[in-house]
Scaffold this active site. Structure first.
Site, short mmCIF file in Angstrom:
data_model
loop_
_atom_site.label_atom_id
_atom_site.label_comp_id
_atom_site.label_asym_id
_atom_site.label_seq_id
_atom_site.Cartn_x
_atom_site.Cartn_y
_atom_site.Cartn_z
N CYS A 238 0.82 -1.21 0.00
CA CYS A 238 0.00 0.00 0.00
C CYS A 238 0.85 1.26 0.00
O CYS A 238 0.65 2.16 -0.82
CB CYS A 238 -0.93 0.00 1.21
SG CYS A 238 -1.95 1.48 1.32
N CYS B 117 -1.42 1.79 -3.00
CA CYS B 117 -2.40 2.86 -2.76
C CYS B 117 -1.79 4.26 -2.78
O CYS B 117 -2.29 5.15 -3.48
CB CYS B 117 -3.08 2.65 -1.41
SG CYS B 117 -3.57 0.97 -1.04
N LYS C 143 0.05 5.29 -6.12
CA LYS C 143 -0.99 5.29 -7.16
C LYS C 143 -1.90 6.51 -7.02
O LYS C 143 -2.21 7.18 -8.01
CB LYS C 143 -1.79 3.99 -7.07
CG LYS C 143 -2.89 3.80 -8.12
CD LYS C 143 -4.21 4.48 -7.77
CE LYS C 143 -4.80 4.03 -6.46
NZ LYS C 143 -5.35 2.69 -6.45
N TYR D 277 -9.23 -3.71 -11.44
CA TYR D 277 -9.16 -2.31 -11.03
C TYR D 277 -7.78 -1.72 -11.27
O TYR D 277 -7.66 -0.53 -11.59
CB TYR D 277 -9.59 -2.14 -9.57
CG TYR D 277 -8.59 -2.60 -8.53
CD1 TYR D 277 -7.71 -1.69 -7.97
CD2 TYR D 277 -8.56 -3.91 -8.09
CE1 TYR D 277 -6.80 -2.08 -7.01
CE2 TYR D 277 -7.65 -4.31 -7.13
CZ TYR D 277 -6.77 -3.40 -6.59
OH TYR D 277 -5.87 -3.80 -5.65
N GLU E 250 -7.50 1.56 -13.56
CA GLU E 250 -6.96 2.78 -12.96
C GLU E 250 -5.76 3.31 -13.74
O GLU E 250 -5.71 4.49 -14.10
CB GLU E 250 -6.55 2.50 -11.50
CG GLU E 250 -7.73 2.33 -10.57
CD GLU E 250 -7.32 2.03 -9.15
OE1 GLU E 250 -8.13 2.28 -8.23
OE2 GLU E 250 -6.18 1.54 -8.92
N HIS F 299 -27.07 21.32 -0.86
CA HIS F 299 -27.23 21.71 -2.26
C HIS F 299 -26.34 22.92 -2.58
O HIS F 299 -26.20 23.82 -1.76
CB HIS F 299 -28.70 22.08 -2.51
CG HIS F 299 -28.97 22.51 -3.92
ND1 HIS F 299 -29.05 21.62 -4.96
CD2 HIS F 299 -29.17 23.76 -4.44
CE1 HIS F 299 -29.29 22.30 -6.07
NE2 HIS F 299 -29.37 23.59 -5.78
N GLU G 90 -26.08 14.88 -2.88
CA GLU G 90 -27.52 14.99 -2.71
C GLU G 90 -28.29 14.12 -3.71
O GLU G 90 -29.46 13.79 -3.47
CB GLU G 90 -27.96 16.44 -2.84
CG GLU G 90 -27.88 16.99 -4.26
CD GLU G 90 -28.40 18.42 -4.35
OE1 GLU G 90 -29.52 18.69 -3.85
OE2 GLU G 90 -27.69 19.27 -4.92
#
Length: 449
Positions: free
Chosen positions: A42, A47, A50, A178, A182, A438, A443
């Site tokens: 990681c 992670c 990346k 993935y 990615e 908003h 939302e």
């Protein structure tokens, strides 16, 4: 001489460091064995670097968006790869230094060597010393799979991407998971021409409908996706590689090839066969819901087990295991249900809970699905039409939310709160009754009717 501890952890990645530090806080004498850099995949090859590269890709695209907003940019500036790599590596070095300091403060012995089992409670170090403990945790992680096919060495694996000194002009990414998606997106955003060659499906762990929307977005941006393509060989030389598929057709030439064809657990060389620890056909250590193997005193965590290969999962499972072993909580275990996950593609795709297909397989006709698409405000103002998607998967008469999925800018940030709510029994009526912030993308998940 044999050094004795209460716990020996094999692996200094996210899982191993978590269980080691938590156990030490409960008073256990702990040793961590790992010949590699603190933080494991990681921090060093996954992670963190990346995500840094993904941010760079986002800034590259933000320049074009800024021009659409009216900023006087003649053309997007190119990334200074040398400077970027130095800043990224300095940041990662800081993480490793903090890990080292925390281990020292916790009294954990860090041993920079690999170890293998001589017995369930006895290990031998690569340098010849021995360690003993009544409890051992295997957290050795995984590595990129390398295929035995002609010319494989002409390409690179995901670990090698972080050594790039510039963006290849033309890149082939082989795979559809993935990691493939990615890197295809972020390297394209940084100036690569990208072909994605896929043998099976795209992003099999994510909702199929939203994956197709993502694939459409990638195609529209110029990434070439070639499905049902199994690469059998690579030909040529570095900087001029052609790929041969199962039909004999040739693809390329490419300046670089990135193989993203799965990962292999680091369970070989540990001596597991000699002590009876079971692994599956792929080498993953088999564990029960408490992370225990079939051998008393030996547990396993993280990518080496074949469970969800996500850092937060490894951390949470490690914490729960330390509580069970040393915290006086014999029933402590990690619940692998409703785990949020995000693919840092362009735009990001995320989800928590069941996909629509999984929900229908589990709940049948009791499933109701609500979807909504919209153009995010920041894009609409610039006159763009790229749509985001939200999807709610509900089950039962009370429409309990069993899956929540989204594709679009900001998805990586907005899903976290919903993941908490889903684990607490969220119903669709709860979303409809909530007051929205908003204008936001978040939302939209309250407006699914």
């Amino acid at each position: 001489m044999t050094r004795r501890f209460d716990l020996i952890v094999l692996g200094a990645g996210s899982a191993g460091l978590t269980v080691a530090q938590r156990a030490a806080r409960h008073g256990a004498r702990v040793a961590v064995c790992d010949p590699g850099a603190l933080g494991g995949t990681c921090v060093n090859r996954g992670c963190v670097p990346k995500k840094a590269l993904w941010f760079a890709a986002q800034w590259a695209q933000s320049q074009a968006l800024a021009r659409d907003y009216g900023f006087a940019l003649a053309r997007p500036a190119a990334l200074d790869w040398k400077r970027f790599r130095r800043q990224r590596d300095d940041y990662i070095a800081g993480i490793r230094a903090r890990y080292d300091r925390r281990l020292q403060e916790a009294g954990v012995a860090l041993i920079g060597e690999a170890a293998r089992f001589l017995a369930p409670d006895l290990l031998e170090l690569a340098g010849g010393g021995r360690l003993a403990a009544p409890q051992v945790v295997i957290a050795t992680g995984a590595r990129p799979r390398r295929l035995e096919l002609p010319g494989f060495g002409l390409g690179m694996v995901s670990d090698d991407v972080f050594a790039l000194e510039r963006a290849p002009a033309r890149l082939a990414v082989v795979g559809g998971g993935y990691v493939a998606m990615e890197f295809a997106c972020l390297l394209h955003a940084l100036g690569c021409g990208v072909d994605l060659l896929v043998r099976g499906e795209l992003l099999g762990n994510f909702d199929a409908e939203l994956v197709q929307h993502l694939a459409g977005r990638m195609l529209a941006r110029g990434i070439r996706i070639v499905m049902q393509t199994e690469v059998r060989a690579a030909h040529g030389s570095a900087g001029a590689v052609r790929l041969e598929d199962q039909t004999g057709a040739m693809h390329g030439p490419y300046d670089a090839v990135l193989w993203t064809v799965g990962r292999v657990p680091n369970s070989d060389g540990l001596g597991l066969d000699g002590i009876g620890v079971a692994t599956d056909a792929g080498g993953h250590v088999q564990v029960d819901r408490y992370q225990a193997t079939g051998v008393p005193g030996i547990a396993a965590l993280g990518d080496v087990t074949g469970r969800r290969a996500l850092t937060p999962v490894a951390v949470a499972a490690g914490y729960a295991l330390a509580e069970r072993l040393f915290g006086g909580k014999p029933q402590s275990r990690f619940d692998y249900e409703a785990i949020p996950s995000v693919a840092f593609t362009d735009p990001p795709l995320g989800g928590v809970g069941l996909t629509e297909a999984q929900a229908r397989g589990r709940h049948g006709e009791a499933v109701r699905v609500y979807t909504r698409s919209f153009v995010p405000l920041q894009l609409a103002v610039a006159g763009r039409e790229e749509r985001s998607w939200t999807k709610l998967v509900c089950a039962g008469g009370d429409e309990r939310v069993v899956g929540l999925h989204a594709l679009g800018p900001g998805v990586d940030e907005l899903l976290q709160g919903y993941a908490v709510a889903l684990r607490q029994g969220l119903r669709r009526r709860d979303l409809n009754a909530a007051v929205a912030i908003h204008p936001t993308a978040a939302e939209e998940l309250l407006l699914l009717h």
